[in-house]
Motif scaffolding. Structure first.
Motif, PDB file in Angstrom:
ATOM      1  N   PRO A 251       0.823  -1.212   0.000  1.00 32.33           N
ATOM      2  CA  PRO A 251       0.000   0.000   0.000  1.00 32.33           C
ATOM      3  C   PRO A 251       0.854   1.258   0.000  1.00 32.33           C
ATOM      4  O   PRO A 251       1.884   1.333   0.685  1.00 32.33           O
TER       5      PRO A 251
ATOM      6  N   TYR B 128      -0.293  -4.494  -6.284  1.00 28.68           N
ATOM      7  CA  TYR B 128      -1.221  -4.384  -5.155  1.00 28.68           C
ATOM      8  C   TYR B 128      -2.515  -3.695  -5.571  1.00 28.68           C
ATOM      9  O   TYR B 128      -3.599  -4.064  -5.105  1.00 28.68           O
ATOM     10  N   ALA B 129      -2.415  -2.718  -6.463  1.00 33.43           N
ATOM     11  CA  ALA B 129      -3.613  -2.011  -6.927  1.00 33.43           C
ATOM     12  C   ALA B 129      -4.557  -2.932  -7.691  1.00 33.43           C
ATOM     13  O   ALA B 129      -5.768  -2.670  -7.756  1.00 33.43           O
ATOM     14  N   GLN B 130      -4.029  -4.012  -8.276  1.00 31.84           N
ATOM     15  CA  GLN B 130      -4.849  -4.917  -9.072  1.00 31.84           C
ATOM     16  C   GLN B 130      -5.377  -6.094  -8.259  1.00 31.84           C
ATOM     17  O   GLN B 130      -6.534  -6.477  -8.405  1.00 31.84           O
TER      18      GLN B 130
END
Length: 433
Positions: free
Chosen positions: A48, A111-113
């Motif tokens: 994050p 991480y965004a996906q």
């Protein structure tokens, strides 16, 4: 060497084997160091971004340290397999595992996906890569040592050690090109995947010459001499008969790992904490120091081939202690001769090139890979995890902390040199228990 005189000359096949292993080692070191150069970028991609940047930095260093923690497991488990089934099969497995883990890292969602599943997968792949790398380094030394004639043992092992630093040099050049050719946004978006893809392709190249690589003559001879009902138990034999060799092997590995970790990997960052130097000049000096370290590895490998190992190790350790203090006193002064001082420091650090030839002779043939992998990875895991954090903290308060640590390692080298100089007899490399 089975069926060959110890005074035999190297054949073209011997040279090709050494070249094959050296290229593979240079690529393997580049593979393992990718994350060190891209730790901030990769950590931002897999963790994050809405947390404290310092925590992100710690996460990045922690994931890099995980690679060291995975090494002992790979060394013990797969090293045992190499002593039972052969050197060549386990070499193939380590190459294939490395290629697979690199390709998977290059294709991982961020991480965004995928959320927290992305860092879990990345850490798992990093562990797998660490397992493969932990086996590959001692296996490379063993493979070369068991192929070349005895009179080339030390120099051949020094070539392999020098090839690791060729990998570091290539890493410096590659990531300098990468950071200059891409913006920060491009690196964070897709550029961080490129090194993993390049490393996977380079790791695949040695397999093109695979059919010309033979199994170790020592392993073949050992298998022929064993009874048909023999049950191989290398780890049990190692702990029963080789406790002294394990201790000596770990001490020698502490010397190799400390010099490599501090002088090759950490020294630029540690110096920046307390000294102010021109950035471009210092980067060039660091690369020049690695070049001269490569020369130093080969130099010490050649002279230890013809002189008493203990005497050369003791003298080389003394020279390293003198040079590391001269280097830091020079930094405290003007720093005008940083190129010369870094080159001399790199050359003196080349004593690591002569040590693997002794490591391979510490253990009998039927437990050699298990013993070397155990010693190397246990000691390297401890040094690789503790030294970066401990030395970084100490340097904030004592500017000469890196010099003091390397001097301490140099004193250990002197003690080991005196020990081997007075050792009346050493095991033959074809010894079996």
């Amino acid at each position: 060497m089975p069926s060959r005189s110890q005074y035999a000359l190297m054949s073209s096949k011997d040279r090709n084997t050494v070249l094959f292993i050296c290229f593979s080692c240079a690529v393997a070191f580049f593979d393992f160091l990718i994350y060190l150069y891209l730790s901030d970028v990769v950590a931002a991609a897999f963790f994050p971004t809405n947390i404290n940047p310092d925590i992100t930095k710690i996460q990045g260093l922690g994931v890099f340290a995980i690679g060291y923690l995975a090494r002992p497991f790979g060394g013990i488990v797969f090293g045992r397999y190499g002593d039972i089934k052969g050197r060549k099969p386990i070499l193939l497995i380590s190459l294939l595992v490395t290629i697979g883990s690199l390709l998977a890292m290059a294709c991982l969602p961020t991480y965004a996906q995928w959320g927290w599943l992305a860092p879990v997968l990345f850490i798992t792949l990093r562990l797998i890569q660490g397992v493969a790398f932990g086996l590959f380094v001692p296996l490379a030394w063993v493979f070369v040592a068991e192929h070349v004639p005895r009179q080339y043992l030390s120099v051949a092992c020094s070539y392999v050690t020098a090839s690791f630093y060729v990998g570091v040099l290539f890493s410096n050049a590659f990531f300098l090109w990468l950071t200059n050719s891409m913006t920060t946004e491009q690196l964070a978006d897709y550029g961080w995947r490129l090194p993993f893809l390049v490393a996977a392709v380079l790791s695949l190249l040695p397999l093109l010459a695979w059919r010309w690589i033979d199994e170790s003559p020592f392993f073949i001879e050992m298998k022929k001499s064993k009874p048909s009902d023999y049950v191989a138990k290398p780890f049990r034999l190692l702990l029963k008969h080789c406790k002294h060799s394990i201790f000596i092997g770990m001490v020698l590995t502490v010397i190799i790992s400390s010099i490599t970790t501090v002088i090759v990997l950490l020294l630029p960052d540690l110096i920046e904490l307390r000294f102010t130097l021109d950035g471009d000049l210092f980067d060039f000096s660091h690369s020049l120091g690695i070049v001269f370290m490569i020369f130093g590895c080969v130099f010490y490998g050649i002279i230890s081939n013809h002189q008493n190992f203990g005497k050369i190790l003791a003298i080389g350790s003394i020279l390293l202690i003198v040079q590391i203090f001269a280097f830091f006193y020079h930094l405290q002064g003007s720093g005008d001769y940083i190129l010369i001082m870094y080159a001399l420091l790199g050359f003196c650090a080349g004593i690591v090139g002569m040590i693997p030839a002794i490591l391979v002779q510490l253990f009998p043939t039927n437990v050699r890979l298990t013993g070397m992998a155990f010693c190397y990875n246990m000691a390297y895991g401890i040094v690789g995890v503790l030294v970066p954090f401990g030395l970084g903290y100490a340097t904030l308060y004592v500017s000469f902390a890196p010099a003091l640590y390397i001097a301490f390692i140099g004193f250990i080298g002197i003690i080991m040199g005196i020990y081997f100089y007075n050792l009346p007899e050493f095991k033959k490399i074809d010894h079996v228990i």
